[in-house]
Design an enzyme around this catalytic site. Structure first.
Site, mmCIF file in Angstrom:
data_model
loop_
_atom_site.group_PDB
_atom_site.id
_atom_site.type_symbol
_atom_site.label_atom_id
_atom_site.label_comp_id
_atom_site.label_asym_id
_atom_site.label_seq_id
_atom_site.Cartn_x
_atom_site.Cartn_y
_atom_site.Cartn_z
ATOM 1 N N LYS A 137 0.843 -1.203 0.000
ATOM 2 C CA LYS A 137 0.000 0.000 0.000
ATOM 3 C C LYS A 137 0.877 1.252 0.000
ATOM 4 C CE LYS A 137 -3.941 -2.211 2.131
ATOM 5 N NZ LYS A 137 -4.576 -2.699 3.338
ATOM 6 N N GLN A 154 -4.880 -1.448 9.480
ATOM 7 C CA GLN A 154 -4.845 -2.788 8.886
ATOM 8 C C GLN A 154 -5.465 -3.801 9.846
ATOM 9 O OE1 GLN A 154 -3.457 -3.485 5.697
ATOM 10 N NE2 GLN A 154 -4.404 -5.464 6.045
ATOM 11 N N ASP A 179 -11.335 3.224 4.099
ATOM 12 C CA ASP A 179 -11.771 1.827 4.054
ATOM 13 C C ASP A 179 -13.295 1.758 3.934
ATOM 14 O OD1 ASP A 179 -10.304 -0.441 3.877
ATOM 15 O OD2 ASP A 179 -9.989 -0.714 6.035
#
Ligand code: NAP
Length: 295
Positions: A55, A99, A122
């Protein structure tokens, strides 16, 4: 017999990343801003470390700022929430991604709820989930966005198609169903309590499997000519002791029945980070009341 088309996630993810990078350079040129993504990793899970590295690398390649925060597995929940609070207040940060999974002393629910919805790249905060279902501008979860992107590339307009989504998680199934509804599909959401699942699946023009059960969707569940999106990522053990990644769809059985299908690996999975970059750009523009590029 149909010649089933392979929907190549590698090609489409590269195209989306390129679109995002071009839009980022336009935003820099015209408005002097560089969107930034902060990724928080708690603990040392090897798979999560790989994702976080990838990422960070792709964020920088798209011309954006990448901030990485690595915290020890034993850290207290309050310290994680404090860090999220600091990132919420940091003007250089447009997107925050924690995460998952996080260690058991930390509530995933509390973490999601502590993120400023404007920076929730997200798309998991209840404010964004609510906006998605009420048709307002929302940050949408990355994997579902990637699925819609692939469907657009493959089918163009989705109006009137019957989409059957197997799986109703907050991460994939539910938001994807919301997005398909916005695309004017007729949407059926199926799950572990659905009766006659094979028969329900056979009604789909667009069949999405987001279940987490290796090759559960058999060839006979697919309507001839349907487009199949396989979100599943299941690592199975082979007799020789090695492992292999397979989807939720029996890929070989789908050949000659489906019109098009995403492979695993090499399909939906590759779209997720590209969608995250897109969400960071969108969040950066919305937060500053700038026009949102159409990527
Ligand atoms: P999840 O939270 O475990 O949800 C699974 C869903 O499947 C649930 O709604 C469950 O129904 C349903 N289900 C389970 N067994 C079923 C059965 N026998 N028949 C019908 N439905 C069944 O999983 P998730 O996070 O949505 O992930 C799904 C899959 O996608 C996993 O393989 C995951 O690794 C993969 N994934 C991939 C990406 C990516 O490509 N980047 C991202 C996220 C997830 P109930 O609600 O009734 O229990």
């Amino acid at each position: 017999m149909l010649n089933t088309i392979l929907i190549d996630g590698k090609v489409h993810a590269a195209a989306l990343r390129r679109q995002v990078a071009d839009a980022v350079s336009e935003v820099k040129k015209h408005h002097g801003i560089t969107p930034g993504l902060a990724v928080v990793l708690v603990g040392e899970d090897p798979a999560s470390q790989v994702y976080v590295r990838s990422k960070g690398k792709q964020t920088v390649e798209a011309g954006m700022l990448s901030f990485e925060h690595r915290l020890p597995a034993t850290i207290a929940e309050s310290e994680v929430l404090d860090l999220v609070g600091d990132l919420n207040d940091d003007p250089a940060v447009d997107g925050i991604l924690v995460q998952f999974p996080v260690p058991p002393q930390i509530s995933q629910h509390k973490v999601i709820n502590s993120i400023d919805p404007a920076k929730d790249v997200d798309g998991l905060h209840p404010a964004n989930a609510g906006r998605l279902w009420s048709g307002e501008a929302a940050l949408v979860p990355c994997t579902p966005y990637g699925c819609i992107y692939l469907l657009h590339q493959e089918l163009g307009k989705l109006d009137g198609a019957h989409a059957v989504v197997i799986g109703r998680s907050n991460l994939v199934g539910k938001p994807l169903a919301g997005l398909l509804l916005q695309e004017n599909c007729t949407v059926t959401i199926a799950h572990s309590r659905t009766r006659d699942l094979a028969e329900v699946a056979r009604r789909a023009d667009i069949l999405v499997a987001a279940v987490g059960r290796p090759e559960m969707v058999k060839g006979g569940w697919i309507r001839p000519g349907a487009t199949v999106i396989d979100v599943g990522m299941n690592r199975i053990a082979l007799p020789d002791g090695k492992t292999r990644l397979v989807g939720d769809v029996a890929f070989a059985e789908a050949q000659g029945i489906a019109r098009a299908i995403t492979p695993v690996p090499g399909g939906v999975g590759l779209m997720t980070v590209a969608s995250l970059l897109r969400n960071t750009l969108v969040a950066g523009c919305r937060r500053r009341n700038l026009p949102v590029p159409s990527v």
